[in-house]
Design an enzyme around this catalytic site. Structure first.
Site, mmCIF file in Angstrom:
data_model
loop_
_atom_site.group_PDB
_atom_site.id
_atom_site.type_symbol
_atom_site.label_atom_id
_atom_site.label_comp_id
_atom_site.label_asym_id
_atom_site.label_seq_id
_atom_site.Cartn_x
_atom_site.Cartn_y
_atom_site.Cartn_z
ATOM 1 N N SER A 242 -20.354 -0.622 2.007
ATOM 2 C CA SER A 242 -19.110 -1.357 2.155
ATOM 3 C C SER A 242 -19.416 -2.774 2.616
ATOM 4 O O SER A 242 -20.568 -3.102 2.899
ATOM 5 C CB SER A 242 -18.205 -0.669 3.177
ATOM 6 O OG SER A 242 -18.731 -0.881 4.474
ATOM 7 N N LYS A 243 -18.363 -3.575 2.730
ATOM 8 C CA LYS A 243 -18.510 -4.988 3.116
ATOM 9 C C LYS A 243 -19.303 -5.129 4.414
ATOM 10 O O LYS A 243 -20.049 -6.078 4.599
ATOM 11 C CB LYS A 243 -17.128 -5.620 3.309
ATOM 12 C CG LYS A 243 -16.425 -5.868 1.993
ATOM 13 C CD LYS A 243 -15.751 -7.252 1.973
ATOM 14 C CE LYS A 243 -15.355 -7.649 0.579
ATOM 15 N NZ LYS A 243 -14.106 -7.017 0.147
ATOM 16 N N ARG A 244 -19.113 -4.163 5.286
ATOM 17 C CA ARG A 244 -19.775 -4.202 6.588
ATOM 18 C C ARG A 244 -21.309 -4.241 6.455
ATOM 19 O O ARG A 244 -22.014 -4.720 7.337
ATOM 20 C CB ARG A 244 -19.244 -2.984 7.329
ATOM 21 C CG ARG A 244 -19.967 -2.303 8.375
ATOM 22 C CD ARG A 244 -19.101 -1.118 8.874
ATOM 23 N NE ARG A 244 -19.068 -0.048 7.876
ATOM 24 C CZ ARG A 244 -20.060 0.783 7.666
ATOM 25 N NH1 ARG A 244 -21.161 0.670 8.370
ATOM 26 N NH2 ARG A 244 -19.984 1.734 6.744
ATOM 27 N N HIS A 245 -21.827 -3.733 5.332
ATOM 28 C CA HIS A 245 -23.277 -3.767 5.132
ATOM 29 C C HIS A 245 -23.770 -5.133 4.659
ATOM 30 O O HIS A 245 -24.973 -5.334 4.501
ATOM 31 C CB HIS A 245 -23.704 -2.713 4.101
ATOM 32 C CG HIS A 245 -23.586 -1.316 4.596
ATOM 33 N ND1 HIS A 245 -22.567 -0.470 4.219
ATOM 34 C CD2 HIS A 245 -24.343 -0.608 5.454
ATOM 35 C CE1 HIS A 245 -22.728 0.685 4.827
ATOM 36 N NE2 HIS A 245 -23.780 0.634 5.576
ATOM 37 N N GLY A 246 -22.843 -6.048 4.419
ATOM 38 C CA GLY A 246 -23.246 -7.370 3.905
ATOM 39 C C GLY A 246 -23.647 -7.269 2.448
ATOM 40 O O GLY A 246 -23.491 -6.220 1.825
#
Ligand code: GLU
Length: 467
Positions: A242-246
């Site tokens: 997800s976005k949180r993983h960059g």
């Protein structure tokens, strides 16, 4: 099975960039088709007009192009075939495999609420399924598929094996909305059929869709493609990406200095394996890739491994490809690309030096000595190496280099003998010389640099400092 030519497709929804998961799906489809002399098609699933922009499509094409995945023919727009999708819904209606449903949204909602209250399945059962045409009102209608109401639906998946759904768990899905617009599920099937797609390789988030889609194939009497639903990519922490993983878009990887060959190699290994092979060429991947080698467990992103593979791929790259990769990298990071002369100097140096760099950025730093021109701007460390004593030594070394034969052996001998005569450790001499040649405290070997830039440039750089 006949040996009909393989046709695969990549069918991204334009979200504004090519997602790393999408890139891997595209790569698998490309490898499967190209490795078998088949076709790899591209379809942009642009039916969501509220979100659609031409830039989003372009971003996907750019990502695929960067990755080196070429497609056959033009990219197809799903939206442009809306009439054809609608026509198929009407064909199904005429064939009796679909029906007109006049239920309003309110009625459907009321059905669901009542079902919830009674603890029954909220799967909508339209009362219009068996109502004869003569009893139809003159009102807007949706077209729904007549889904089987009993038995099982089994998808024979090349990765997941046989996956079965109870028919009563699937409703009579809408094919054509009452405003005449086709639903996504219908569009996918019609397009895949019309494009002659033989193998559908995609993320396993579409597995349940395959069950619904198979009903449309069956209703139309069309052959089902081979389905291969690949497990999604997870982040390094094992959680869904997800976005949180960059870094989700491939061009972000380009900007981090990964090369297309490195990415192709890494992405091929992400969920697919061929024995213990970790580093391989694209040619090998094309020979080896098969659906059997796709694992059932989600693959995890592993940046260490990605770097390692990238380093290997940079190491085996030819200079022409490397120049192209450098130009893409510079574009991705928003820097000016190399001029023709710089590109030539870089390619020449790249051919002559062994490289073990992990990223294109590291590689450019290594080759700064052919790309930067003196006078160099020195950092503190480099400045320190050019103290007055070192300058004196370099002044004395200059005439020796003026007369030395310009081959590596002779240069090593000249410099070593000079150091000995001056009672200097080689390092004491190499450090300042490195700064003179590259403007940096860290660089390739001074002999490599002198060989690559040649006598005149070496002397010119010395003259800049001690002249
Ligand atoms: N458009 C879908 C997606 O981007 C893919 C649909 C398919 O491959 O059938 O996830």
């Amino acid at each position: 099975m006949t040996d009909a030519p393989v046709v695969t497709r990549f069918a991204p929804s334009p979200t504004g960039y090519l997602h790393i998961g999408g890139a891997r799906t595209a790569l698998f489809n490309w490898l499967y088709a190209r490795g078998r002399g088949g076709k790899f098609l591209l379809r942009i699933e642009d039916t969501d007009r509220a979100r659609y922009t031409p830039e989003a499509t372009q971003a996907i094409l750019d990502g695929l192009t960067w990755l080196g995945l070429d497609w056959d023919g033009d990219a197809v727009s799903q939206f442009e075939s809306a009439d054809r999708h609608a026509a198929v819904a009407h064909e199904m209606l005429a064939a009796g495999t679909a029906y007109k449903c006049f239920a309003s949204q309110d009625e459907i909602e009321a059905f669901r609420e009542a079902a919830r209250a009674d603890g029954r399945s909220t799967l909508y059962r339209s009362p219009w399924r068996d109502v004869p045409e003569s009893e139809h009102p003159d009102a807007p209608f949706a077209i729904r598929i007549k889904a089987p109401q009993e038995g099982d639906i089994t998808i024979q998946d090349a990765v997941q094996g046989d996956v079965t759904w109870k028919a009563d768990a699937l409703d009579d899905m809408v094919l054509l909305r009452s405003d005449g617009s086709p639903v996504y599920m219908l569009a996918v099937v019609v397009d895949d059929h019309d494009m002659g797609v033989t193998h559908v390789i995609r993320g396993d988030d579409h597995l349940a869709n395959a069950a619904r889609q198979s009903m449309i194939y069956t209703a139309m009497g069309w052959d089902l493609p081979v389905f291969a639903h690949i497990p999604l990519i997870h982040g390094p922490d094992g959680k869904k990406l997800s976005k949180r993983h960059g870094a989700l878009g491939v061009m972000e990887y380009a900007a981090m200095g990964y090369t297309p060959a490195g990415m192709r190699n890494y992405l091929a290994r992400l969920g697919w394996s061929h024995g213990d092979d970790e580093v391989f060429t694209t040619k090998q991947a094309l020979e080896w890739f098969d659906l059997d080698g796709i694992g059932k467990a989600p693959a995890r992103l592993d940046f260490k491994k990605m770097e390692n593979i990238n380093r290997h791929q940079i190491g085996i790259s030819d200079s022409e490809t490397m120049v192209r990769d450098v130009q893409s990298y510079l574009t991705a990071v928003g820097q000016p690309v190399l001029s023709d002369d710089e590109a030539k100097a870089f390619a020449d140096a790249f051919d002559k030096l062994d490289v073990t760099d992990k990223t294109v950025g590291d590689l450019l730093a290594k080759f700064a000595f052919v790309l930067d021109k003196p006078p160099f701007t020195l950092d503190e460390k480099a400045e320190k190496l050019l103290d007055p004593v070192s300058r004196g030594i370099l002044t004395q070394l200059t005439p020796q280099l003026q007369t030395a034969s310009w081959n590596r052996e002779a240069l090593e001998q000249t410099v070593m003998e000079f150091a000995e005569a001056q009672d200097l450790k080689f390092g004491k001499l190499a450090g300042p010389l490195r700064v003179v040649l590259s403007g940096r405290a860290v660089s390739p070997s001074v002999f490599d640099m002198m060989m690559i830039i040649g006598r005149d440039e070496t002397l010119a750089r010395l003259a800049h400092v001690v002249g």
